[in-house]
Design a protein around this motif. Structure first.
Motif, PDB file in Angstrom:
ATOM      1  N   PHE A   5       2.035   0.270  -1.877  1.00 26.78           N
ATOM      2  CA  PHE A   5       0.985   0.500  -0.881  1.00 26.78           C
ATOM      3  C   PHE A   5       1.181   1.887  -0.297  1.00 26.78           C
ATOM      4  N   LYS A   6       0.094   2.663  -0.269  1.00 27.26           N
ATOM      5  CA  LYS A   6       0.139   4.001   0.315  1.00 27.26           C
ATOM      6  C   LYS A   6      -0.949   4.107   1.387  1.00 27.26           C
ATOM      7  N   VAL A   7      -0.638   4.835   2.448  1.00 30.00           N
ATOM      8  CA  VAL A   7      -1.611   5.027   3.518  1.00 30.00           C
ATOM      9  C   VAL A   7      -1.378   6.379   4.177  1.00 30.00           C
ATOM     10  N   ARG A   8      -2.475   6.997   4.595  1.00 29.83           N
ATOM     11  CA  ARG A   8      -2.394   8.275   5.329  1.00 29.83           C
ATOM     12  C   ARG A   8      -3.416   8.263   6.458  1.00 29.83           C
ATOM     13  N   ASN A   9      -2.997   8.723   7.610  1.00 30.67           N
ATOM     14  CA  ASN A   9      -3.853   8.858   8.786  1.00 30.67           C
ATOM     15  C   ASN A   9      -4.395   7.515   9.249  1.00 30.67           C
ATOM     16  N   PHE A  10      -3.478   6.598   9.491  1.00 33.37           N
ATOM     17  CA  PHE A  10      -3.820   5.324  10.134  1.00 33.37           C
ATOM     18  C   PHE A  10      -2.841   5.110  11.271  1.00 33.37           C
ATOM     19  N   ALA A  11      -3.353   5.000  12.507  1.00 27.30           N
ATOM     20  CA  ALA A  11      -2.515   4.808  13.689  1.00 27.30           C
ATOM     21  C   ALA A  11      -1.399   5.868  13.707  1.00 27.30           C
ATOM     22  N   SER A  12      -0.142   5.461  13.825  1.00 24.73           N
ATOM     23  CA  SER A  12       0.942   6.451  13.899  1.00 24.73           C
ATOM     24  C   SER A  12       1.357   6.989  12.533  1.00 24.73           C
ATOM     25  N   LEU A  13       0.766   6.450  11.452  1.00 23.36           N
ATOM     26  CA  LEU A  13       1.114   6.894  10.093  1.00 23.36           C
ATOM     27  C   LEU A  13       0.261   8.109   9.740  1.00 23.36           C
ATOM     28  N   ARG A  14       0.597   9.237  10.338  1.00 20.57           N
ATOM     29  CA  ARG A  14      -0.212  10.456  10.186  1.00 20.57           C
ATOM     30  C   ARG A  14      -0.188  10.995   8.764  1.00 20.57           C
ATOM     31  N   ASP A  15       1.003  11.225   8.240  1.00 21.97           N
ATOM     32  CA  ASP A  15       1.158  11.733   6.876  1.00 21.97           C
ATOM     33  C   ASP A  15       1.240  10.564   5.906  1.00 21.97           C
ATOM     34  N   GLU A  16       1.044  10.837   4.628  1.00 24.09           N
ATOM     35  CA  GLU A  16       1.069   9.753   3.650  1.00 24.09           C
ATOM     36  C   GLU A  16       2.421   9.052   3.647  1.00 24.09           C
ATOM     37  N   GLN A  17       2.377   7.735   3.765  1.00 22.51           N
ATOM     38  CA  GLN A  17       3.568   6.899   3.704  1.00 22.51           C
ATOM     39  C   GLN A  17       3.402   5.918   2.554  1.00 22.51           C
ATOM     40  N   SER A  18       4.515   5.587   1.921  1.00 19.33           N
ATOM     41  CA  SER A  18       4.462   4.717   0.752  1.00 19.33           C
ATOM     42  C   SER A  18       5.548   3.657   0.851  1.00 19.33           C
ATOM     43  N   LEU A  19       5.179   2.410   0.515  1.00 21.06           N
ATOM     44  CA  LEU A  19       6.147   1.314   0.435  1.00 21.06           C
ATOM     45  C   LEU A  19       5.995   0.663  -0.934  1.00 21.06           C
ATOM     46  N   THR A  20       7.099   0.510  -1.653  1.00 27.35           N
ATOM     47  CA  THR A  20       7.034  -0.053  -3.000  1.00 27.35           C
ATOM     48  C   THR A  20       7.851  -1.340  -3.099  1.00 27.35           C
ATOM     49  N   PHE A  21       7.464  -2.181  -4.041  1.00 23.26           N
ATOM     50  CA  PHE A  21       8.189  -3.412  -4.340  1.00 23.26           C
ATOM     51  C   PHE A  21       8.937  -3.299  -5.671  1.00 23.26           C
ATOM     52  N   PHE A  22       9.118  -2.095  -6.174  1.00 22.81           N
ATOM     53  CA  PHE A  22       9.884  -1.928  -7.406  1.00 22.81           C
ATOM     54  C   PHE A  22      11.382  -2.006  -7.102  1.00 22.81           C
ATOM     55  N   LYS A  39       9.632  -0.852 -16.832  1.00 26.06           N
ATOM     56  CA  LYS A  39      10.962  -1.410 -17.079  1.00 26.06           C
ATOM     57  C   LYS A  39      11.539  -2.081 -15.846  1.00 26.06           C
ATOM     58  N   LYS A  40      11.310  -1.515 -14.687  1.00 26.17           N
ATOM     59  CA  LYS A  40      11.878  -2.075 -13.468  1.00 26.17           C
ATOM     60  C   LYS A  40      11.065  -3.287 -13.008  1.00 26.17           C
ATOM     61  N   PRO A  41      11.747  -4.354 -12.567  1.00 26.49           N
ATOM     62  CA  PRO A  41      11.018  -5.538 -12.086  1.00 26.49           C
ATOM     63  C   PRO A  41      10.470  -5.330 -10.688  1.00 26.49           C
ATOM     64  N   ALA A  42       9.602  -6.241 -10.289  1.00 32.65           N
ATOM     65  CA  ALA A  42       9.066  -6.240  -8.920  1.00 32.65           C
ATOM     66  C   ALA A  42       9.906  -7.162  -8.050  1.00 32.65           C
ATOM     67  N   LEU A  43      10.054  -6.782  -6.796  1.00 30.75           N
ATOM     68  CA  LEU A  43      10.833  -7.553  -5.831  1.00 30.75           C
ATOM     69  C   LEU A  43       9.987  -8.638  -5.190  1.00 30.75           C
ATOM     70  N   ALA A  44      10.663  -9.655  -4.683  1.00 26.66           N
ATOM     71  CA  ALA A  44       9.974 -10.725  -3.975  1.00 26.66           C
ATOM     72  C   ALA A  44       9.894 -10.455  -2.474  1.00 26.66           C
ATOM     73  N   VAL A  45      10.811  -9.647  -1.947  1.00 29.34           N
ATOM     74  CA  VAL A  45      10.897  -9.457  -0.492  1.00 29.34           C
ATOM     75  C   VAL A  45      11.122  -7.982  -0.173  1.00 29.34           C
ATOM     76  N   ALA A  46      10.449  -7.497   0.864  1.00 29.35           N
ATOM     77  CA  ALA A  46      10.728  -6.179   1.439  1.00 29.35           C
ATOM     78  C   ALA A  46      10.593  -6.290   2.943  1.00 29.35           C
ATOM     79  N   GLY A  47      11.574  -5.740   3.675  1.00 27.74           N
ATOM     80  CA  GLY A  47      11.569  -5.796   5.133  1.00 27.74           C
ATOM     81  C   GLY A  47      11.626  -4.422   5.742  1.00 27.74           C
ATOM     82  N   VAL A  48      10.862  -4.201   6.823  1.00 28.81           N
ATOM     83  CA  VAL A  48      10.824  -2.915   7.520  1.00 28.81           C
ATOM     84  C   VAL A  48      11.469  -3.097   8.890  1.00 28.81           C
ATOM     85  N   PHE A  49      12.459  -2.251   9.198  1.00 33.82           N
ATOM     86  CA  PHE A  49      13.205  -2.337  10.448  1.00 33.82           C
ATOM     87  C   PHE A  49      13.038  -1.039  11.229  1.00 33.82           C
TER      88      PHE A  49
END
Length: 447
Positions: A5-22, A39-49
């Motif tokens: 998932f990538k996003v830019r210019n939403f709320a405090s996410l001014r510059d492009e930010q990316s979160l991956t499940f690889f 080749k790399k599998p996808a993850l089941a869980v990702a947590g943001v702290f």
């Protein structure tokens, strides 16, 4: 499954930010899923702290907003902006002089029914500036459609189904995917379904919707569905043996009124859902078994932790049983740490998670970063959010950006400031507050 998932210019996410499940690599004992042409599998869980106001919730809010744009831009966004109201109800980064001049972008890479897709769009306050859908039929993506501006459409050779009808229906401020799905386009309806049925969001705002999902599963005629909910209901040690909805003659009328209110709010609000606790909670009761017999309490009489767990069961069971992505904002809010770890363990355990279910959550719960937690989060599943207090912009980054071993105590290093994402406490504030209190007690101090 969600891959990126990538996003830019939403709320405090001014510059492009990316979160991956690889995953960084395969690890035995945790849920992982094969990705076509990767080749790399996808993850089941990702947590943001991270600290309060660091931007953790904005990651999930941005994904929820993208989902709502796909589902509702054609049917709910106003055809013609009026009274200065934006044609695209977005939430750009506001801490700069030209806040409304910059566009917002978001995109997802995902797998649905064995096919790997990329979909994204760019918009400003008035219109959709760009929109595109690609499919990974091989290592290189091929485009299905691309839209540049309001009505400049390009279609790839793999595009199937009518073109003219859908392009004529789309408005400058609605997504083509949203309009085509409303016309029941055979190919694009499939992609739309990933957002509608596979991607779920759990926040305080959609409490009523989640509670209704729990009841649907628990009261379903399929006994297996009821057992799913019942197992997790009893696992929480809440002394609740069952739940039920109490209906009277006014319930149908009241439910219809609530639905009308919900639709009215959806047309003017960009958030994921709306709070209707007062409308639904009184009609739901929980059974408690004691030495003196079985007793019934209305949901409003239960603890906030019990209500939170009950409302989470529907989305939780639905995702694990059917596959999909559950995005939980502040997973640890009003839940005991052991219950939070249980939720993560369910997704991490390959025996339970056999349908490709994923969990994206944010949390302040530093205990989840400990050396030997029950849930077994690995380094490639841990992300941090940090805000630059000079600009107000948030940055999202993974723990794998830092050197280290998977058996290290991440919690200890996190509190040592090794990874950032910590709140800064001005220790002089205690002294200043003490002086102000003393002034109030003893009168103005003399210098």
């Amino acid at each position: 499954m969600l891959l990126e998932f990538k996003v830019r210019n939403f709320a405090s996410l001014r510059d492009e930010q990316s979160l991956t499940f690889f995953a960084d690599r395969h690890r035995e004992g945790r849920s992982e899923f094969a990705v076509p042409e990767q080749k790399k599998p996808a993850l089941a869980v990702a947590g943001v702290f991270g600290a309060n106001a660091a931007g953790k919730s904005n990651v999930i809010r941005a994904l929820a907003w993208m989902r709502n744009a796909v589902l509702y831009s054609f049917s709910h966004w106003p055809p013609v902006p009026s009274d200065g109201r934006p044609g695209v109800p977005r939430d750009p980064f506001l801490f700069r002089q030209d806040a409304r001049d910059d566009s917002t972008e978001c995109s997802v890479e995902f797998i649905f029914k064995g096919r790997r897709y990329f979909y994204g769009f760019e918009c400003d306050d008035e219109r959709i500036l760009y929109e595109a859908l690609y499919e990974y039929a091989s290592a290189k993506p091929r485009f299905i459609f691309r839209r540049e501006g309001a009505d400049d459409f390009h279609f790839g050779r793999s595009f199937e189904g009518p073109r003219k009808t859908s392009t004529q229906m789309v408005r400058p401020n609605s997504l083509f995917l949203s309009a085509a799905a409303a016309q029941n386009h055979p190919m694009l309806r499939e992609v739309y379904s990933w957002f509608a049925t596979t991607l779920q969001v759990a926040t305080d705002n959609n409490y009523a919707e989640r509670l209704d999902t729990t009841l649907q599963w628990y009261l379903d005629s399929d006994e297996r569905h009821r057992r799913f909910v019942d197992i997790l209901l009893r696992a929480a040690d809440l002394n609740i043996s069952g739940i039920e909805r109490e209906e009277d003659a006014d319930d149908a009328v009241w439910a219809e009124a609530v639905q009308r209110l919900r639709k009215a709010f959806e047309s003017i609000n960009t958030e994921e859902g709306f709070v209707f606790r007062e409308a639904l909670a009184p009609s739901i009761s929980a059974w408690h078994e004691t030495d003196d017999g079985a007793f019934k309490l209305q949901l409003g009489q239960e603890s906030s932790g019990s209500v939170t767990w009950i409302s989470m069961l529907g989305p939780l069971v639905h995702t694990l049983a059917s596959g999909g992505v559950l995005c939980a904002d502040e997973l640890d809010a009003r839940l005991h740490p052991i219950m939070v770890e249980l939720v993560i363990r369910l997704f991490q355990d390959p025996r339970v998670n056999s349908q490709g279910a994923q969990l994206l959550f944010n949390s302040h719960a530093h205990y989840l970063l400990g050396r030997y937690p029950e849930h077994g989060l690995h380094r490639d599943q841990i992300w941090f959010a940090e805000k630059d207090h000079r600009s107000g912009a948030s940055t999202l980054y993974p723990l794998t950006d830092f050197e280290g071993r998977n058996d290290q105590n991440v919690e200890l290093r996190y509190f040592g400031g090794r990874f950032g994402g910590l709140p800064f406490i001005d220790e002089s504030a205690v002294e200043r507050l003490s002086r102000e209190i003393q002034r109030g007690v003893h009168g103005p101090a003399t210098d």
